[in-house]
Design an enzyme around this catalytic site. Structure first.
Site, PDB file in Angstrom:
ATOM      1  N   SER A  30      38.317  29.044  34.938  1.00  0.00           N
ATOM      2  CA  SER A  30      38.577  29.182  36.435  1.00  0.00           C
ATOM      3  C   SER A  30      37.684  28.347  37.097  1.00  0.00           C
ATOM      4  CB  SER A  30      38.573  30.521  37.120  1.00  0.00           C
ATOM      5  OG  SER A  30      38.375  30.451  38.428  1.00  0.00           O
ATOM      6  N   TYR A  43      33.227  38.174  37.480  1.00  0.00           N
ATOM      7  CA  TYR A  43      34.559  37.386  37.212  1.00  0.00           C
ATOM      8  C   TYR A  43      34.092  36.127  36.931  1.00  0.00           C
ATOM      9  CZ  TYR A  43      38.942  34.991  37.471  1.00  0.00           C
ATOM     10  OH  TYR A  43      40.252  34.189  37.180  1.00  0.00           O
TER      11      TYR A  43
END
Length: 152
Positions: A30, A43
């Protein structure tokens, strides 16, 4: 899950692909892994791991005929949003899954080591990599840099 599963899967397949002298591994990270400013610390750290692992595997496996690609999407319309209690339809700048997959496959065909589907200028990634690599020789100095040996 974001780190352990990835590491176990890579550990299981990489030796087989290397022994065969061909194959590919695609890891999904990501853009959050590049930007602590997005505020998703844990995350983001797991997605930074995906990038680092992919780059390291590429260095180790490319000479053995194995291509490793890291795909770093931004916000993408998937079911995960519902699982975390968010309505993806209220978000702006959301990429459709089909567009993400198409871009990832173009990057795959081009043999990009890192594919960032929303990034319009690949030169920005190249500049980041060049700056990072320019620092490498300085990591092996025996003494602290001069800037740390003088009192300001």
């Amino acid at each position: 899950l974001n780190t352990t599963a990835l590491l176990r899967l890579a550990s299981a397949i990489a030796p087989r692909l290397a022994a065969a002298g061909e194959g590919a591994i695609i890891n999904i990270g990501s853009v959050v892994g590049l930007a602590p400013e997005f505020g998703m610390t844990v995350y983001g750290a797991t997605k930074a791991f995906v990038l680092f692992l992919s780059q390291g595997l590429s260095l180790e496996l490319a000479p053995k005929g194995v291509y490793v690609q890291a795909v770093l999407p931004a916000t993408t319309r998937t079911e995960i949003w519902g699982h975390v209690g968010a309505d993806v339809n209220t978000l702006s700048n959301v990429m459709e899954v089909d567009d993400l997959v198409d871009a990832a496959l173009v990057g795959f065909d081009r043999r990009e080591l890192v594919t960032i589907p929303p990034l319009p200028d690949a030169g920005q990634w190249d500049a980041l990599q060049a700056a990072r690599q320019a620092m490498l020789p300085n990591y092996r100095n025996e003494h602290p840099a001069e800037r740390y040996r003088t009192v300001a």
